[in-house]
Design a protein around this motif. Sequence first.
Motif, PDB file in Angstrom:
ATOM      1  N   ILE A  35       8.447   5.843  -3.468  1.00  0.00           N
ATOM      2  CA  ILE A  35       8.922   4.485  -3.230  1.00  0.00           C
ATOM      3  C   ILE A  35       8.887   3.739  -4.562  1.00  0.00           C
ATOM      4  O   ILE A  35       7.846   3.662  -5.196  1.00  0.00           O
ATOM      5  N   THR A  36      10.027   3.200  -4.994  1.00  0.00           N
ATOM      6  CA  THR A  36      10.091   2.438  -6.238  1.00  0.00           C
ATOM      7  C   THR A  36       9.967   0.963  -5.913  1.00  0.00           C
ATOM      8  O   THR A  36      10.758   0.415  -5.148  1.00  0.00           O
ATOM      9  N   PHE A  37       8.960   0.308  -6.514  1.00  0.00           N
ATOM     10  CA  PHE A  37       8.715  -1.096  -6.230  1.00  0.00           C
ATOM     11  C   PHE A  37       9.312  -2.025  -7.272  1.00  0.00           C
ATOM     12  O   PHE A  37       9.612  -3.160  -6.979  1.00  0.00           O
ATOM     13  N   GLY A  38       9.480  -1.607  -8.496  1.00  0.00           N
ATOM     14  CA  GLY A  38       9.958  -2.496  -9.552  1.00  0.00           C
ATOM     15  C   GLY A  38       8.760  -3.095 -10.258  1.00  0.00           C
ATOM     16  O   GLY A  38       8.058  -2.409 -10.985  1.00  0.00           O
ATOM     17  N   GLY A  39       8.523  -4.389 -10.069  1.00  0.00           N
ATOM     18  CA  GLY A  39       7.354  -5.041 -10.661  1.00  0.00           C
ATOM     19  C   GLY A  39       6.084  -4.620  -9.950  1.00  0.00           C
ATOM     20  O   GLY A  39       6.116  -4.012  -8.885  1.00  0.00           O
ATOM     21  N   GLU A  40       4.942  -4.959 -10.556  1.00  0.00           N
ATOM     22  CA  GLU A  40       3.666  -4.564  -9.958  1.00  0.00           C
ATOM     23  C   GLU A  40       3.499  -5.240  -8.599  1.00  0.00           C
ATOM     24  O   GLU A  40       3.485  -6.470  -8.507  1.00  0.00           O
ATOM     25  N   PRO A  41       3.369  -4.434  -7.528  1.00  0.00           N
ATOM     26  CA  PRO A  41       3.262  -5.024  -6.191  1.00  0.00           C
ATOM     27  C   PRO A  41       1.834  -5.460  -5.876  1.00  0.00           C
ATOM     28  O   PRO A  41       0.869  -4.862  -6.333  1.00  0.00           O
ATOM     29  N   LYS A  42       1.728  -6.501  -5.100  1.00  0.00           N
ATOM     30  CA  LYS A  42       0.419  -6.952  -4.616  1.00  0.00           C
ATOM     31  C   LYS A  42       0.059  -6.117  -3.385  1.00  0.00           C
ATOM     32  O   LYS A  42       0.910  -5.503  -2.760  1.00  0.00           O
ATOM     33  N   ASP A  43      -1.218  -6.104  -3.034  1.00  0.00           N
ATOM     34  CA  ASP A  43      -1.671  -5.313  -1.890  1.00  0.00           C
ATOM     35  C   ASP A  43      -0.949  -5.722  -0.608  1.00  0.00           C
ATOM     36  O   ASP A  43      -0.511  -4.878   0.172  1.00  0.00           O
ATOM     37  N   TYR A  44      -0.829  -7.026  -0.382  1.00  0.00           N
ATOM     38  CA  TYR A  44      -0.193  -7.482   0.855  1.00  0.00           C
ATOM     39  C   TYR A  44       1.302  -7.149   0.867  1.00  0.00           C
ATOM     40  O   TYR A  44       1.874  -6.922   1.930  1.00  0.00           O
ATOM     41  N   GLU A  45       1.948  -7.092  -0.322  1.00  0.00           N
ATOM     42  CA  GLU A  45       3.360  -6.711  -0.374  1.00  0.00           C
ATOM     43  C   GLU A  45       3.541  -5.245  -0.001  1.00  0.00           C
ATOM     44  O   GLU A  45       4.472  -4.880   0.719  1.00  0.00           O
ATOM     45  N   VAL A  46       2.633  -4.392  -0.498  1.00  0.00           N
ATOM     46  CA  VAL A  46       2.699  -2.964  -0.176  1.00  0.00           C
ATOM     47  C   VAL A  46       2.489  -2.767   1.316  1.00  0.00           C
ATOM     48  O   VAL A  46       3.226  -2.020   1.973  1.00  0.00           O
ATOM     49  N   TYR A  47       1.493  -3.446   1.860  1.00  0.00           N
ATOM     50  CA  TYR A  47       1.195  -3.329   3.282  1.00  0.00           C
ATOM     51  C   TYR A  47       2.387  -3.780   4.128  1.00  0.00           C
ATOM     52  O   TYR A  47       2.784  -3.101   5.072  1.00  0.00           O
ATOM     53  N   ALA A  48       2.988  -4.909   3.763  1.00  0.00           N
ATOM     54  CA  ALA A  48       4.140  -5.419   4.509  1.00  0.00           C
ATOM     55  C   ALA A  48       5.326  -4.458   4.384  1.00  0.00           C
ATOM     56  O   ALA A  48       6.041  -4.219   5.364  1.00  0.00           O
ATOM     57  N   PHE A  49       5.523  -3.893   3.193  1.00  0.00           N
ATOM     58  CA  PHE A  49       6.622  -2.948   2.993  1.00  0.00           C
ATOM     59  C   PHE A  49       6.449  -1.720   3.883  1.00  0.00           C
ATOM     60  O   PHE A  49       7.394  -1.278   4.535  1.00  0.00           O
ATOM     61  N   ILE A  50       5.244  -1.165   3.909  1.00  0.00           N
ATOM     62  CA  ILE A  50       4.980   0.025   4.729  1.00  0.00           C
ATOM     63  C   ILE A  50       5.183  -0.299   6.209  1.00  0.00           C
ATOM     64  O   ILE A  50       5.793   0.482   6.947  1.00  0.00           O
ATOM     65  N   LEU A  51       4.703  -1.442   6.655  1.00  0.00           N
ATOM     66  CA  LEU A  51       4.880  -1.807   8.063  1.00  0.00           C
ATOM     67  C   LEU A  51       6.359  -1.985   8.410  1.00  0.00           C
ATOM     68  O   LEU A  51       6.811  -1.579   9.479  1.00  0.00           O
TER      69      LEU A  51
END
Length: 140
Positions: A35-51
């Motif tokens: 999974i390519t995120f681009g900029g450094e993701p925050k923990d809550y962004e990663v969690y929301a993306f996975i959900l």
Amino acid sequence: MKDAVQSVLTILFEAPFWVGLYERVEDGEYRVCKITFGGEPKDYEVYAFILRHRYALRFSPPVQGEGPRQPRVNPKRVQREIGRQLEERGIGTKAQQALKAQREQGRLERKARSRALREAEEARRYALRQEKKKAKRRGR
């Protein structure tokens, strides 16, 4: 009874993007998704993306992997294992192999699509030539 599913998400920096490596072991089969995120993701962004996108993720073809481990009871051992996982940098060989298989599968699909398009175009051109021949023979 279905086997347990074990999954690990590792976030790492592969210049110039931040990349997530989502590894999953299900029924003794190891699969990985990049999974390519681009900029450094925050923990809550990663969690929301996975959900939000967990069902749309494209995993590699299955590779025979180890099954889920039995839960550890010794808390000191668990802490040491967590420390080792945090120290690890980069992609494991099994993950590299699975991603390579996924890229190869995509390449083969693209190759088959382009071959079908090329053959269809050749058939169209052939039919057009034949039509021109018939028209010329009829004196048109």
